[in-house]
Design a protein around this motif. Structure first.
Motif, PDB file in Angstrom:
ATOM      1  N   PRO A   1       5.308  13.446   9.964  1.00 33.34           N
ATOM      2  CA  PRO A   1       4.848  12.086  10.284  1.00 33.34           C
ATOM      3  C   PRO A   1       4.851  11.191   9.049  1.00 33.34           C
ATOM      4  O   PRO A   1       4.662  11.658   7.922  1.00 33.34           O
ATOM      5  N   ALA A   2       5.054   9.899   9.280  1.00 29.77           N
ATOM      6  CA  ALA A   2       5.079   8.938   8.169  1.00 29.77           C
ATOM      7  C   ALA A   2       3.712   8.871   7.497  1.00 29.77           C
ATOM      8  O   ALA A   2       2.680   8.926   8.173  1.00 29.77           O
ATOM      9  N   PRO A   3       3.680   8.754   6.174  1.00 32.75           N
ATOM     10  CA  PRO A   3       2.396   8.713   5.473  1.00 32.75           C
ATOM     11  C   PRO A   3       1.608   7.439   5.778  1.00 32.75           C
ATOM     12  O   PRO A   3       2.198   6.359   5.891  1.00 32.75           O
ATOM     13  N   THR A   4       0.312   7.574   5.914  1.00 35.50           N
ATOM     14  CA  THR A   4      -0.561   6.419   6.130  1.00 35.50           C
ATOM     15  C   THR A   4      -1.365   6.084   4.887  1.00 35.50           C
ATOM     16  O   THR A   4      -1.953   5.015   4.789  1.00 35.50           O
ATOM     17  N   ALA A   5      -1.413   7.014   3.937  1.00 38.76           N
ATOM     18  CA  ALA A   5      -2.173   6.802   2.702  1.00 38.76           C
ATOM     19  C   ALA A   5      -1.450   7.465   1.542  1.00 38.76           C
ATOM     20  O   ALA A   5      -0.724   8.450   1.724  1.00 38.76           O
ATOM     21  N   LEU A   6      -1.670   6.916   0.368  1.00 42.46           N
ATOM     22  CA  LEU A   6      -1.162   7.494  -0.875  1.00 42.46           C
ATOM     23  C   LEU A   6      -2.358   7.712  -1.792  1.00 42.46           C
ATOM     24  O   LEU A   6      -3.095   6.756  -2.081  1.00 42.46           O
ATOM     25  N   VAL A   7      -2.568   8.937  -2.192  1.00 42.87           N
ATOM     26  CA  VAL A   7      -3.668   9.264  -3.103  1.00 42.87           C
ATOM     27  C   VAL A   7      -3.087  10.168  -4.187  1.00 42.87           C
ATOM     28  O   VAL A   7      -2.500  11.207  -3.875  1.00 42.87           O
ATOM     29  N   ALA A   8      -3.227   9.775  -5.445  1.00 42.62           N
ATOM     30  CA  ALA A   8      -2.553  10.533  -6.491  1.00 42.62           C
ATOM     31  C   ALA A   8      -3.189  10.320  -7.856  1.00 42.62           C
ATOM     32  O   ALA A   8      -3.702   9.244  -8.154  1.00 42.62           O
ATOM     33  N   ASN A   9      -3.125  11.378  -8.643  1.00 47.79           N
ATOM     34  CA  ASN A   9      -3.404  11.310 -10.070  1.00 47.79           C
ATOM     35  C   ASN A   9      -2.049  11.159 -10.726  1.00 47.79           C
ATOM     36  O   ASN A   9      -1.353  12.146 -10.952  1.00 47.79           O
ATOM     37  N   LEU A  10      -1.644   9.919 -10.978  1.00 49.23           N
ATOM     38  CA  LEU A  10      -0.282   9.666 -11.422  1.00 49.23           C
ATOM     39  C   LEU A  10      -0.097   9.950 -12.904  1.00 49.23           C
ATOM     40  O   LEU A  10      -0.944   9.579 -13.725  1.00 49.23           O
ATOM     41  N   PRO A  11       1.012  10.590 -13.261  1.00 51.35           N
ATOM     42  CA  PRO A  11       1.316  10.789 -14.679  1.00 51.35           C
ATOM     43  C   PRO A  11       1.325   9.447 -15.406  1.00 51.35           C
ATOM     44  O   PRO A  11       1.915   8.477 -14.912  1.00 51.35           O
ATOM     45  N   TYR A  12       0.655   9.393 -16.540  1.00 50.19           N
ATOM     46  CA  TYR A  12       0.483   8.125 -17.246  1.00 50.19           C
ATOM     47  C   TYR A  12       1.795   7.417 -17.553  1.00 50.19           C
ATOM     48  O   TYR A  12       1.898   6.204 -17.455  1.00 50.19           O
ATOM     49  N   ASN A  13       2.822   8.203 -17.905  1.00 46.28           N
ATOM     50  CA  ASN A  13       4.046   7.582 -18.418  1.00 46.28           C
ATOM     51  C   ASN A  13       4.927   6.969 -17.339  1.00 46.28           C
ATOM     52  O   ASN A  13       5.831   6.194 -17.636  1.00 46.28           O
ATOM     53  N   VAL A  14       4.685   7.298 -16.062  1.00 48.31           N
ATOM     54  CA  VAL A  14       5.526   6.751 -14.996  1.00 48.31           C
ATOM     55  C   VAL A  14       4.695   6.135 -13.865  1.00 48.31           C
ATOM     56  O   VAL A  14       5.204   5.881 -12.776  1.00 48.31           O
TER      57      VAL A  14
END
Length: 289
Positions: A124-137
């Motif tokens: 199913p298509a995502p309804t939310a984005l939750v992330a600890n994103l790498p600082y450099n990107v």
């Protein structure tokens, strides 16, 4: 208490668990990929609460690492799809999920890829984005995900505090710039909290911040997103210059830039840091030729 219970103490990863997993996999966090693993269960549960993850959400996670946040998301969300670029981490995460939350394991999907190369996700298509994103990107990954998956309604990302401030900045501020404007094209953006250094292994040299983005309709304009973003990039490439000068290359000449600005109702003597995303869209509409 069984670890199949989402609230069981052993369901989430603590400091010893993270270090043991890393040792077993021969993983050493690398600066190249901006890897800092969260080792505090209270922090990941706080992120899930702040993200307002619902029981019917399909959550996309970028850079799950060893799975600290992944497990907390699986406690609440209907499904979690994690995108991991690291070969070793991608191979190990499904087993970690199966061992820690076996009753939820079928609701987890691992996509072994660079998030910037992802054009679609299984299920199913995502309804939310939750992330600890790498600082450099962090910024390019965030903007790519928002552009690629219009079904994402709510986003909460943990990024370097300085990046969080830029994303959530409003016109007129010193840190308002390209990330601020482009994020605002997609969403209402706000700072949603701070995260200290001691919840990570290894501890980074900077603090982290949470940024909330709630999807909104983009500005009403006849210009495309790419055309609007080209104006934004040009305006901030020389942010100390007036827009008449900064946009001269984009428009073909200073006179053409001035004409576009006047037609859009923007002073040629203004600077990019004073403009809203709607004003950038109006300028893009009035470029001649």
């Amino acid at each position: 208490m069984s670890t199949t219970d989402p609230e069981a103490p052993g369901a989430l990863l603590g400091p010893a668990d993270v270090r043991a997993l890393a040792a077993a996999l021969g993983v050493r966090p690398t600066k190249q990929r901006g890897q800092n693993f969260v080792i505090d269960a209270n922090t990941v549960r706080r992120i899930v609460r702040t993200a307002q993850v619902r029981a019917d959400d399909v959550v996309a996670e970028v850079g799950p690492g060893l799975g600290s946040l992944t497990l907390a998301l699986l406690e609440t969300a209907d499904r979690v799809t994690a995108i991991e670029i690291d070969d070793v981490l991608a191979a190990a995460l499904p087993a970690t999920v199966a061992a820690r939350l076996p009753e939820r394991a079928e609701r987890f999907t691992l996509v072994h890829s660079d998030a910037m190369a992802v054009a679609g996700l299984p299920g199913p298509a995502p309804t939310a984005l939750v992330a600890n994103l790498p600082y450099n990107v962090a910024v390019p990954v965030l903007l790519h995900m928002l552009a690629t998956f219009p079904t994402i309604e709510r986003t909460l990302v943990m990024v370097q505090a300085e990046v969080a401030d830029r994303l959530a900045a409003t016109p007129g501020g010193k840190v308002y710039g390209v990330p601020s404007v482009k994020a605002n094209w997609y969403a209402q953006v706000r700072r949603a909290g701070s995260i200290g250094r001691n919840v990570f292994w290894p501890a980074p040299n900077v603090d982290s911040g949470l940024v909330s983005l709630v999807r909104r309709d983009p500005p009403v304009t006849t210009a495309s997103r790419e055309q609007v973003f080209a104006v934004v990039d040009a305006a901030f490439a020389q942010r100390r210059k007036t827009l008449r000068a900064a946009l001269s290359g984009w428009a073909g000449s200073a006179a053409a830039a001035e004409a576009a600005l006047l037609a859009a109702g923007v002073s040629p003597q203004a600077r990019g840091e004073a403009l809203t995303v709607e004003e950038f869209a109006a300028i893009a509409e009035h470029r001649q030729g």
